[in-house]
Write an enzyme that holds these catalytic residues in place. Structure first.
Site, PDB file in Angstrom:
ATOM      1  N   CYS A  21      41.230  40.600  42.803  1.00 58.57           N
ATOM      2  CA  CYS A  21      41.040  38.940  42.599  1.00 58.57           C
ATOM      3  C   CYS A  21      40.301  38.346  43.894  1.00 58.57           C
ATOM      4  CB  CYS A  21      41.186  37.718  41.546  1.00 58.57           C
ATOM      5  SG  CYS A  21      41.033  38.928  39.963  1.00 58.57           S
ATOM      6  N   GLY A  47      36.613  41.646  45.625  1.00 58.84           N
ATOM      7  CA  GLY A  47      36.491  42.187  44.123  1.00 58.84           C
ATOM      8  C   GLY A  47      35.093  42.520  44.007  1.00 58.84           C
ATOM      9  N   ASN A 121      43.908  35.689  40.586  1.00 57.06           N
ATOM     10  CA  ASN A 121      44.954  36.379  41.200  1.00 57.06           C
ATOM     11  C   ASN A 121      46.239  36.849  41.803  1.00 57.06           C
ATOM     12  OD1 ASN A 121      44.316  36.851  45.090  1.00 57.06           O
ATOM     13  ND2 ASN A 121      44.618  38.269  43.391  1.00 57.06           N
ATOM     14  N   GLY A 122      46.256  38.023  40.705  1.00 61.67           N
ATOM     15  CA  GLY A 122      47.494  38.259  40.872  1.00 61.67           C
ATOM     16  C   GLY A 122      48.150  39.261  39.084  1.00 61.67           C
ATOM     17  N   TYR A 261      45.870  45.604  55.078  1.00 61.55           N
ATOM     18  CA  TYR A 261      44.132  46.391  54.730  1.00 61.55           C
ATOM     19  C   TYR A 261      43.357  45.102  53.486  1.00 61.55           C
ATOM     20  CZ  TYR A 261      41.135  48.584  52.035  1.00 61.55           C
ATOM     21  OH  TYR A 261      39.655  49.360  51.323  1.00 61.55           O
TER      22      TYR A 261
END
Ligand code: SF4
Length: 481
Positions: A21, A47, A121-122, A261
């Protein structure tokens, strides 16, 4: 934000870990929804399956969201339907089994405290247990997402002030969260005490801006102010900005894979330029695992920064030996049975003039299942390479991530059950070497390893998962049935 569904291989040979996300928030700007749109556009790499924006004008909240890329979901008229000077936005990546608009964020609910929207996000490691408890107490869930647990906890809080109710609900959850909340009166941003996922604070024309990465601030010409700190809850409302730290402190555990990345190379993440980290990863790799070769070739785009660093560190020339087609979308019609070998070729094409007759060092960020690496090695050999050496700018990935990254099951990770020599034979390379754990930490400026999570490489998980992963999956598939 994780949904509880079994992981599946990505289409078109996409064999990487993936962030799930990206977040954006703004308070106090007349173009709030347009800024959120731009911010999400910059965060699209975090995302690609769904995008959404919730906006408010001080009295009400409006929500627009849908499946697809930011550009597909939002039209001028959809943005016009999002009035006001405050907004939050979310882009989501998901596994193929979770293509449901009900899982798209932000979520917007109405409770006794009024409307509230949230983007996450997580991944919460105790969400399954909390959900079970909440359902037993009568809560009804609309999605399969762990984020909804936070909203139910918030709705049940008896704390009067908004930030106290949010802090009270977050004190019950464990794991990784960077969050943006929006109510008619305020924007609230929060980050878990370990600081797994990034979240930054910026400023634009006096407005407060928050985003997963600084590349979103750059696109809208906002100034980077600072990172939202681990364990911090920050409130922006008519009274200005205030922040507090309601959770007990924990040792920092920033996701090191953001540097390897996930994050965009032009972003500042956890206080470091990502491109600089990637160059250093390559320099370290060249120092640790030199090879007699003629040319350094990146596997685009993931190996770019490290390949530049490897070339710098080794003194070998860097050349574009593989070209990537950037226009391959996720909706591409899958190759027919007889054309399966096209998989990697659709994305990557070797440049024969660079490769033919030469000893090639291919640089990539990671090997997940190994099947894609093998296809790339074969492709480079077929283009005439005399030797193909693989160098990976991170240690072997031996375990899945429980903190918000889309990863295959442990059994699917080739390095969880095979030695480097066995993997070399599987991918048919002349030599294979990974960066060491020490080299990784040194490259990201944390030689003592005190600030980063490296669990998928080391198996040392900073926060224990409250129930085994398979149990989580079963529980939520049951809940969904
Ligand atoms: S387990 Fe790996 S991907 Fe997950 S947060 Fe830790 S370093 Fe990042």
């Amino acid at each position: 934000m994780l949904t509880f569904k079994k992981m599946h291989p990505r289409p078109l040979e996409d064999d990487h870990f993936h962030d799930q996300c990206g977040l954006f928030g703004v308070f106090g700007h007349p173009e709030a929804a347009h800024l959120a749109y731009m911010g999400l556009y910059a965060l699209q790499h975090r995302g690609q399956e769904s995008a959404g924006i919730a906006a408010g004008d001080g009295k009400r909240l409006c929500l627009e969201k849908g499946m697809g890329l930011v550009n597909d979901v939002f039209t001028e008229s959809r943005l016009e339907a999002l009035p006001g000077d405050r907004a939050i936005g979310h882009v989501r990546y998901s596994t193929s089994g979770d293509t449901l608009v009900t899982n798209a964020q932000p979520y917007l609910i109405e409770c006794h405290r009024g409307p509230i929207a949230v983007g996450h996000n997580g991944n919460l490691v105790n969400a399954a247990i909390l959900r079970q408890e909440l359902e037993a107490a009568g809560s009804i869930f609309q999605s399969t997402s762990d984020t909804e647990v936070i909203l139910h906890l918030y709705a049940r809080s008896h704390r009067e002030r908004l930030e106290d109710a949010i802090a009270a609900s977050l004190s019950k959850v464990m794991g990784a969260f960077s969050l943006v909340f929006l109510t008619p009166e305020a924007l609230v941003a929060a980050r878990d005490p370990w600081g797994f996922r990034p979240l930054v604070l910026g400023r634009l024309d006096g407005a407060a801006v928050v985003a997963s990465e600084t590349c979103a601030l750059d696109l809208i010409d906002a100034e980077y102010v600072r990172d939202i700190e681990p364990g911090e809850v920050l409130v922006a409302d008519a009274g200005g900005i205030r922040s507090f730290k309601p959770f007990p402190p924990e040792p920092a555990a920033h996701c090191v894979f953001e540097h390897v990345y996930f994050a965009r190379p032009d972003s500042l993440v956890f206080g470091r330029t990502v491109l600089d980290s990637r160059l250093r990863l390559g320099v370290e790799l060249a120092r640790e695992a030199p090879v007699a070769a003629d040319v350094v070739v990146p596997v685009p785009d993931s190996g770019m920064g490290a390949a530049l660093g490897f070339a710098r560190g080794s003194g070998l020339p860097f050349e574009w030996g593989l070209i990537r087609n950037h226009y391959v979308g996720r909706t591409f019609i899958q190759p027919r049975q007889g054309q399966r070998s096209l998989g990697v070729k659709i994305k990557l094409n070797p440049v024969r003039q660079v490769i033919e007759g030469r000893r090639v060092v291919l640089i990539d960020d990671s090997i997940v299942r190994g099947t894609t690496s093998r296809k790339i090695v074969r492709m480079v050999r077929e283009a005439g390479a005399r030797e193909v050496h693989i160098r990976i700018s991170s240690p072997p990935t031996i375990g899945p991530c429980y903190y918000g990254i889309d990863t295959p099951l442990k059994s699917e990770l080739i390095a969880s059950s095979h030695s480097t020599e066995e993997i070399r034979r599987f991918i048919e390379a002349d030599s294979l070497a990974y960066l060491s754990h020490e080299g990784l930490l040194k490259a990201v400026g944390d030689p003592a390893g005190r600030r980063h999570c490296t669990a998928c490489f080391s198996g040392r998980y900073p926060v224990a998962v409250a129930v085994p992963d398979e149990s989580q999956i079963r529980l939520f598939e049951k809940a969904r049935a």
